[in-house]
Design an enzyme around this catalytic site. Sequence first.
Site, PDB file in Angstrom:
ATOM      1  N   CYS A  33      40.980  40.043  42.949  1.00 52.33           N
ATOM      2  CA  CYS A  33      41.293  38.612  42.845  1.00 52.33           C
ATOM      3  C   CYS A  33      40.528  38.005  41.666  1.00 52.33           C
ATOM      4  CB  CYS A  33      40.930  37.928  44.163  1.00 52.33           C
ATOM      5  SG  CYS A  33      40.926  36.127  44.111  1.00 52.33           S
ATOM      6  N   CYS A  36      38.566  34.861  42.253  1.00 52.13           N
ATOM      7  CA  CYS A  36      37.353  35.132  43.038  1.00 52.13           C
ATOM      8  C   CYS A  36      36.193  35.488  42.123  1.00 52.13           C
ATOM      9  CB  CYS A  36      37.596  36.290  44.009  1.00 52.13           C
ATOM     10  SG  CYS A  36      38.845  35.986  45.271  1.00 52.13           S
TER      11      CYS A  36
END
Length: 260
Positions: A33, A36
């Site tokens: 991700c 993230c």
Amino acid sequence: MSSDTGTMAVTDADFARQVAAGVVLVDVWAAWCVPCLTLAPVMERLAGAYRDRVRVLTLEADSNVETVVRYDVRALPTVLVFRDGALVARQSGAQAFGTYAALLDRVLDPGFESAPGPVAEAGTHPVPANARDAAWAEAQALVASDRPAVLFKHSATCSISIAVKREYDAFTAEHPDVPTRVITVQNERPLSNALEELLRVRHESPQAIVVQRGEVLWHASHRRVTAAALTDVITSAGAGAISGAGSDTGSGTTPGAISG
């Protein structure tokens, strides 16, 4: 995604103990991700700015599915805020430092009281009654299909769901005659909730549910949803081999009326 300077990694095994006391912020993330990863410096800054007042933890989603499911994390990154073991706030998507700081300041306020019931995303609003009524009516129509139908709950912001939807798309390409319906949970939350209540199948995304004449024939979530699994279920249902609700074992249509 933890460091010696502030944040600390947590797992399913010690999650409850780590959030049991005080105010704790948990950053739920995954290595694949990209947002993230960009959020990591923000978490470090929060840990420093709120040292001795807030503990900042990180939870890797793919290795800690139990906690992800328990707290209904549907998109990454998601930040969960606990106070003395109770989930009191949540925020999905990579946000600016100030957004999380304002959230923590509110929770740290001595007069803060968490609203009863499920914790909503910051900035969400109640669903109008007419939207709930329309969603309930559509849910009833979907599950009443005379033929085995596939309902696919999809999160457009989750990489896992995007990957699993390719399996769903492969299935629909091979079986264009099977009734199907994609429910994009970000845009169709009332319908997703109505299906959960009507079918008594706990919501997850990605999730596939096969229904016929008001009954759940089969359901599965995450990587257990494959083109092969869906084909097996539909084939068995057509042969009369499935009876009653199946357990979680172990895609393109557009939103709207069931297709097929």
